[in-house]
Design a protein around this motif. Structure first.
Motif, PDB file in Angstrom:
ATOM      1  N   GLU A  50      23.756 -70.288  54.398  1.00 48.97           N
ATOM      2  CA  GLU A  50      23.733 -68.900  54.878  1.00 48.97           C
ATOM      3  C   GLU A  50      22.310 -68.344  54.897  1.00 48.97           C
ATOM      4  OE1 GLU A  50      26.080 -66.811  56.095  1.00 48.97           O
ATOM      5  OE2 GLU A  50      27.620 -68.356  55.995  1.00 48.97           O
ATOM      6  N   GLU A  51      21.420 -68.871  54.041  1.00 54.41           N
ATOM      7  CA  GLU A  51      20.078 -68.299  53.909  1.00 54.41           C
ATOM      8  C   GLU A  51      18.930 -69.205  54.337  1.00 54.41           C
ATOM      9  OE1 GLU A  51      19.484 -66.771  49.979  1.00 54.41           O
ATOM     10  OE2 GLU A  51      21.460 -65.847  49.939  1.00 54.41           O
ATOM     11  N   PHE A  52      19.140 -70.530  54.332  1.00 54.56           N
ATOM     12  CA  PHE A  52      18.041 -71.457  54.602  1.00 54.56           C
ATOM     13  C   PHE A  52      18.462 -72.578  55.537  1.00 54.56           C
ATOM     14  CE2 PHE A  52      17.211 -69.718  50.370  1.00 54.56           C
ATOM     15  CZ  PHE A  52      15.950 -69.195  50.575  1.00 54.56           C
ATOM     16  N   GLN A  53      17.447 -73.160  56.194  1.00 49.63           N
ATOM     17  CA  GLN A  53      17.653 -74.357  57.003  1.00 49.63           C
ATOM     18  C   GLN A  53      16.540 -75.335  56.677  1.00 49.63           C
ATOM     19  OE1 GLN A  53      19.087 -74.144  61.067  1.00 49.63           O
ATOM     20  NE2 GLN A  53      17.316 -75.352  61.727  1.00 49.63           N
ATOM     21  N   ILE A  54      16.926 -76.581  56.404  1.00 48.17           N
ATOM     22  CA  ILE A  54      15.962 -77.635  56.110  1.00 48.17           C
ATOM     23  C   ILE A  54      16.125 -78.699  57.187  1.00 48.17           C
ATOM     24  CG2 ILE A  54      15.216 -79.376  54.454  1.00 48.17           C
ATOM     25  CD1 ILE A  54      16.464 -77.535  52.279  1.00 48.17           C
ATOM     26  N   GLU A  55      15.024 -78.972  57.913  1.00 48.82           N
ATOM     27  CA  GLU A  55      15.035 -79.928  59.024  1.00 48.82           C
ATOM     28  C   GLU A  55      14.231 -81.166  58.672  1.00 48.82           C
ATOM     29  OE1 GLU A  55      13.634 -78.438  62.773  1.00 48.82           O
ATOM     30  OE2 GLU A  55      14.527 -76.477  62.408  1.00 48.82           O
ATOM     31  N   ILE A  61       9.646 -82.995  56.862  1.00 50.65           N
ATOM     32  CA  ILE A  61      10.644 -82.026  56.408  1.00 50.65           C
ATOM     33  C   ILE A  61      10.053 -80.631  56.528  1.00 50.65           C
ATOM     34  CG2 ILE A  61      12.017 -81.238  54.442  1.00 50.65           C
ATOM     35  CD1 ILE A  61      11.967 -84.151  53.448  1.00 50.65           C
ATOM     36  N   ASP A  62      10.846 -79.717  57.087  1.00 46.25           N
ATOM     37  CA  ASP A  62      10.401 -78.345  57.298  1.00 46.25           C
ATOM     38  C   ASP A  62      11.507 -77.396  56.847  1.00 46.25           C
ATOM     39  OD1 ASP A  62       8.706 -76.338  58.057  1.00 46.25           O
ATOM     40  OD2 ASP A  62       9.050 -76.558  60.205  1.00 46.25           O
ATOM     41  N   ILE A  77      13.150 -68.478  60.624  1.00 45.33           N
ATOM     42  CA  ILE A  77      11.786 -68.016  60.332  1.00 45.33           C
ATOM     43  C   ILE A  77      11.124 -69.022  59.398  1.00 45.33           C
ATOM     44  CG2 ILE A  77      10.418 -66.152  59.351  1.00 45.33           C
ATOM     45  CD1 ILE A  77      13.007 -64.397  59.939  1.00 45.33           C
ATOM     46  N   PRO A  78      10.068 -69.695  59.847  1.00 47.59           N
ATOM     47  CA  PRO A  78       9.397 -70.701  59.012  1.00 47.59           C
ATOM     48  C   PRO A  78       8.941 -70.117  57.673  1.00 47.59           C
ATOM     49  CG  PRO A  78       8.576 -70.794  61.258  1.00 47.59           C
ATOM     50  CD  PRO A  78       9.428 -69.560  61.155  1.00 47.59           C
ATOM     51  N   ILE A  79       9.108 -70.901  56.599  1.00 45.30           N
ATOM     52  CA  ILE A  79       8.738 -70.430  55.263  1.00 45.30           C
ATOM     53  C   ILE A  79       7.242 -70.626  54.999  1.00 45.30           C
ATOM     54  CG2 ILE A  79       9.044 -70.834  52.782  1.00 45.30           C
ATOM     55  CD1 ILE A  79      11.997 -71.323  53.361  1.00 45.30           C
ATOM     56  N   SER A  87       4.180 -69.886  62.856  1.00 47.98           N
ATOM     57  CA  SER A  87       4.823 -68.811  62.101  1.00 47.98           C
ATOM     58  C   SER A  87       5.834 -68.027  62.930  1.00 47.98           C
ATOM     59  CB  SER A  87       3.772 -67.853  61.544  1.00 47.98           C
ATOM     60  OG  SER A  87       3.144 -67.147  62.593  1.00 47.98           O
ATOM     61  N   ARG A  88       5.900 -68.284  64.231  1.00 51.60           N
ATOM     62  CA  ARG A  88       6.831 -67.547  65.086  1.00 51.60           C
ATOM     63  C   ARG A  88       8.279 -67.947  64.808  1.00 51.60           C
ATOM     64  NH1 ARG A  88       4.577 -66.248  70.856  1.00 51.60           N
ATOM     65  NH2 ARG A  88       2.396 -65.927  70.343  1.00 51.60           N
ATOM     66  N   ALA A  89       9.144 -66.965  64.826  1.00 47.65           N
ATOM     67  CA  ALA A  89      10.575 -67.202  64.628  1.00 47.65           C
ATOM     68  C   ALA A  89      11.186 -67.794  65.900  1.00 47.65           C
ATOM     69  CB  ALA A  89      11.269 -65.896  64.281  1.00 47.65           C
TER      70      ALA A  89
END
Length: 122
Positions: A50-55, A61-62, A77-79, A87-89
């Motif tokens: 619900e809060e994060f995405q890990i690619e 890994i991002d 939104i990149p961390i 940095s762009r969403a």
């Protein structure tokens, strides 16, 4: 009477072509997105909560924050972006769904060009 018949025909045929969009099944989980670029098949695996995405893409890994707009639209939104451009969403929108996949479109914030893809839930 003729207009009523045409209206009924339009309503009957349009209901046959309704696009399935059960987005809630794809808010979280692990997904695979494959795309061809320059004759090479590129594969991205990502896990979204619900809060994060890990690619993971080509061994890199991002991590990004996820902001939900509704069940079918969200912003990534990149961390820890390395550059200002990074940095762009990104804005994502699910176009349609199947039992185990969804077709989506996305674009980078501030850009007009839209891309499409299909993600499969693992």
């Amino acid at each position: 009477m003729r207009i009523l018949g045409i209206l009924m025909l339009v309503l009957m045929t349009s209901s046959c072509y309704q696009v399935e969009r059960d987005c809630s099944n794809f808010r979280t989980g692990t997904f695979i997105w494959e795309q061809e670029s320059g004759g090479k098949l590129l594969k991205t695996t990502f896990t979204r909560t619900e809060e994060f995405q890990i690619e993971t893409y080509e061994g890199v890994i991002d991590s990004s924050r996820v902001e939900w707009i509704n069940d079918c639209e969200w912003r990534i939104i990149p961390i820890n972006p390395k550059t200002n451009a990074d940095s762009r969403a990104y804005l994502f929108r699910i176009l349609n769904t199947t039992e185990d996949s969804y077709t989506f479109e996305f674009k980078q914030s501030g850009r007009e060009q839209t891309y499409q893809g299909t993600a499969v839930k693992k």
